[in-house]
Write an enzyme that holds these catalytic residues in place. Structure first.
Site, PDB file in Angstrom:
ATOM      1  CE  LYS A   1      93.592  24.764  87.468  1.00  0.00           C
ATOM      2  NZ  LYS A   1      92.868  23.868  86.552  1.00  0.00           N
TER       3      LYS A   1
ATOM      4  CE  LYS B   1      96.147  31.545  83.952  1.00  0.00           C
ATOM      5  NZ  LYS B   1      95.937  30.263  83.445  1.00  0.00           N
TER       6      LYS B   1
ATOM      7  CE  LYS C   1      88.709  27.664  81.543  1.00  0.00           C
ATOM      8  NZ  LYS C   1      88.444  26.372  80.944  1.00  0.00           N
TER       9      LYS C   1
HETATM   10  P1  TYM Z   1      92.091  25.651  79.925  1.00  0.00           P
HETATM   11  O1  TYM Z   1      90.746  25.001  79.830  1.00  0.00           O
HETATM   12  O2  TYM Z   1      92.482  26.266  81.219  1.00  0.00           O
HETATM   13  O3  TYM Z   1      92.229  26.781  78.825  1.00  0.00           O
HETATM   14  C1  TYM Z   1      91.941  26.551  77.468  1.00  0.00           C
HETATM   15  C2  TYM Z   1      92.948  27.258  76.591  1.00  0.00           C
HETATM   16  O4  TYM Z   1      92.923  28.678  76.822  1.00  0.00           O
HETATM   17  C3  TYM Z   1      94.236  29.150  77.066  1.00  0.00           C
HETATM   18  N1  TYM Z   1      94.148  30.286  78.006  1.00  0.00           N
HETATM   19  C4  TYM Z   1      94.605  31.523  77.731  1.00  0.00           C
HETATM   20  N2  TYM Z   1      95.218  32.034  76.647  1.00  0.00           N
HETATM   21  C5  TYM Z   1      95.544  33.343  76.683  1.00  0.00           C
HETATM   22  N3  TYM Z   1      95.281  34.163  77.741  1.00  0.00           N
HETATM   23  C6  TYM Z   1      94.673  33.680  78.849  1.00  0.00           C
HETATM   24  N4  TYM Z   1      94.404  34.491  79.878  1.00  0.00           N
HETATM   25  C7  TYM Z   1      94.302  32.303  78.873  1.00  0.00           C
HETATM   26  N5  TYM Z   1      93.686  31.513  79.800  1.00  0.00           N
HETATM   27  C8  TYM Z   1      93.607  30.288  79.245  1.00  0.00           C
HETATM   28  C9  TYM Z   1      94.963  27.965  77.662  1.00  0.00           C
HETATM   29  O5  TYM Z   1      96.368  28.093  77.536  1.00  0.00           O
HETATM   30  C10 TYM Z   1      94.394  26.824  76.849  1.00  0.00           C
HETATM   31  O6  TYM Z   1      95.084  26.717  75.616  1.00  0.00           O
HETATM   32  N6  TYM Z   1      95.339  21.909  80.455  1.00  0.00           N
HETATM   33  C11 TYM Z   1      94.519  22.609  79.495  1.00  0.00           C
HETATM   34  C12 TYM Z   1      93.515  21.713  78.805  1.00  0.00           C
HETATM   35  C13 TYM Z   1      94.083  20.503  78.164  1.00  0.00           C
HETATM   36  C14 TYM Z   1      94.841  20.454  76.976  1.00  0.00           C
HETATM   37  C15 TYM Z   1      95.135  19.081  76.755  1.00  0.00           C
HETATM   38  C16 TYM Z   1      95.286  21.443  76.103  1.00  0.00           C
HETATM   39  C17 TYM Z   1      93.959  19.219  78.606  1.00  0.00           C
HETATM   40  N7  TYM Z   1      94.563  18.366  77.756  1.00  0.00           N
HETATM   41  C18 TYM Z   1      95.895  18.685  75.648  1.00  0.00           C
HETATM   42  C19 TYM Z   1      96.052  21.025  75.002  1.00  0.00           C
HETATM   43  C20 TYM Z   1      96.333  19.670  74.798  1.00  0.00           C
HETATM   44  C21 TYM Z   1      93.766  23.703  80.225  1.00  0.00           C
HETATM   45  O7  TYM Z   1      93.593  23.665  81.400  1.00  0.00           O
HETATM   46  O8  TYM Z   1      93.212  24.632  79.428  1.00  0.00           O
END
Ligand code: TYM
Length: 336
Positions: free
Chosen positions: A112, A194, A197
Site C-alpha cells: 500500500k 490477486k 478493489k
Molecule cells: P479487505 O476489505 O481488503 O478484504 C475483505 C476480505 O476479502 C479477502 N480478499 C480476498 N480473498 C480472496 N481473493 C482475493 N483476491 C481477495 N481480496 C480480498 C480478504 O482477505 C478479506 O478477508 N484487513 C482486512 C479487514 C479487517 C479484518 C479485521 C479482517 C480489518 N479488521 C479483523 C478480519 C478480522 C482487509 O483489508 O480486508
C-alpha cells in the site's frame, strides 16, 4: 458456549468476487456453528484517502452486502467499527507492546505504501494493530479471511501471547481460517496478481454490484493461457486455473468434475470472438451472471432504514462484549 468467528471488510472500493469467494461465502457456511461477529471496518478504510460522502454510503453498502451474501442479522452481530470506541482504545494499548520492526515486515503495508506514495501515513503503518484489537476484543476463536490477511492474523497471535505473558491471561489466541480453494482469487486481466478493489482496470474484477451483462463481458474478455485444455495447473495455466476455481465455487461443482466436463472440448467449440476456450468461458459467464442476478435481487430487497437498524442493534451487542474485554485489559495493565 458457541465458539466465536470475527471478520471484517473495508468500506472502500467495490466489493468483488474475490472478497465473496475468499471471505463472505465462508462466513455464511460457518454461521450456524459459531457465534458470528462481522464488522464494517471503516477506521481501516480511512488509512487511504476516502471521499466522505462516498465513505458514508459504502458503510451501509457493505452491511447490505453481508446480508445479501446470506448472513443472518438475527443471530450474527453486524456493526460499524467506529461506533464501538473500544477498538481504538485497545489498539492504543497494543501499540505499546508492538515493535516497529514487526510492522515494517507487513507485506500489505509495503504494497500500500508503494501504491499511495503521496500518503504513507501512520494509520496505514499501524493498521495491523487495529486489526489485532478488532479480533481480540471478541474472544475470537476463528478469523475467516483470504490469504492476504494471514500475516495480520499471525501478528494478532503474537501480540495476544505477548500481552498474556507480560500482564495477565486476558486474550484467547485466535486461529486464521483460510480455505484451500478461493483464498486468493486472481485478477481476470492478470492472473499473476490477486483480484483487487483498487486494481487499475475494471477488467480486473467482477464487482458484486456489477450488472450481470457487464460480468458476462468481463469473463469473455478475461485473459487465458496458451494451449486449449481446461486443466487445473496453477503453475503453467494460471488464468484457466483461476477461472476454474471461480466456476467451481459459484456452481458448487468440483474442479475435477469441471475438467472432465470440458476436457478436450476447447478447440472443437472455439468461436471466432471468444477464442479456443470459448465454450468454457460462455458457460462460466452464464453462471456468474445468474449468481449476480440472484445476489442483487436479495441486495435490493433491504432498504437503508433496515440496515441502519441492524447496525444500531449490532453496535449495542458488540459494545457489550468489547467493553467487557477492555475492562480486563485496563485492569491487567494497571489503568483501572
Ligand atoms: P479487505 O476489505 O481488503 O478484504 C475483505 C476480505 O476479502 C479477502 N480478499 C480476498 N480473498 C480472496 N481473493 C482475493 N483476491 C481477495 N481480496 C480480498 C480478504 O482477505 C478479506 O478477508 N484487513 C482486512 C479487514 C479487517 C479484518 C479485521 C479482517 C480489518 N479488521 C479483523 C478480519 C478480522 C482487509 O483489508 O480486508
Amino acid at each position: 458456549m458457541n465458539k466465536v468467528i470475527f471478520s471484517g471488510v473495508q468500506p472502500s472500493g467495490n466489493l468483488h468476487l474475490g472478497n465473496y469467494l475468499g471471505a463472505l461465502k465462508n462466513w455464511v457456511a460457518l454461521q450456524n456453528e459459531y457465534q458470528c461477529v462481522f464488522c464494517v471496518v471503516d477506521y481501516h478504510a480511512i488509512t487511504v484517502k476516502q471521499e466522505p460522502k462516498i465513505l458514508r454510503e459504502k458503510i451501509l453498502e457493505i452491511a447490505k452486502l453481508y446480508l445479501a451474501a446470506g448472513i443472518n442479522p438475527e443471530t450474527a452481530v453486524i456493526f460499524q467499527q467506529s461506533r464501538v470506541s473500544a477498538h481504538t482504545e485497545l489498539a492504543w494499548i497494543l501499540n505499546t507492546i508492538t515493535k516497529i520492526a514487526e510492522l515494517e515486515r507487513m507485506t500489505q503495508f509495503k504494497d500500500k505504501a508503494r501504491e499511495h506514495k503521496e500518503n504513507i501515513n501512520l494509520g496505514l503503518f499501524d493498521y495491523p494493530v487495529l486489526m489485532a484489537a478488532d479480533i481480540l476484543l471478541y474472544d475470537t476463536d476463528l478469523v475467516p479471511v483470504g490469504d492476504d490477511q494471514t500475516q495480520h492474523v499471525e501478528l494478532t497471535r503474537v501480540l495476544a501471547r505477548r500481552f498474556n505473558q507480560q500482564f495477565a491471561e486476558v486474550f484467547k489466541i485466535p486461529e486464521p481460517y483460510i480455505q484451500k480453494q478461493g483464498a486468493r482469487i486472481m485478477g481476470l486481466d492478470n492472473p499473476a496478481k490477486k483480484m483487487s478493489k483498487s486494481a487499475g482496470s475494471e477488467l480486473n474484477y467482477i464487482a458484486l454490484l456489477d450488472k450481470p451483462e457487464t460480468a458476462r463481458k468481463k469473463i469473455m474478455k478475461a485473459v487465458t493461457d496458451s494451449g486449449s485444455d481446461i486443466k487445473f495447473d496453477p503453475k503453467n495455466k494460471p488464468a484457466i486455473s483461476n477461472l476454474l476455481i471461480i466456476y467451481s465455487l459459484l456452481a458448487e461443482a468440483s474442479v475435477k468434475e469441471l475438467e472432465a466436463r470440458y476436457n478436450g472440448r476447447g478447440p472443437a467449440y472455439a468461436s471466432a470472438t471468444a477464442g479456443k476456450y470459448g465454450e468454457f468461458k460462455r458457460d462460466l459467464a452464464e453462471v456468474a451472471a445468474k449468481f449476480l442476478e440472484d445476489f442483487q435481487q436479495k441486495y435490493n430487497s433491504f432498504d437503508d432504514k433496515f440496515i441502519e437498524d441492524v447496525l444500531e442493534k449490532g453496535k449495542i451487542r458488540a459494545e457489550a462484549i468489547a467493553e467487557e474485554t477492555l475492562k480486563k485489559v485496563k485492569k491487567a495493565v494497571g489503568l483501572a
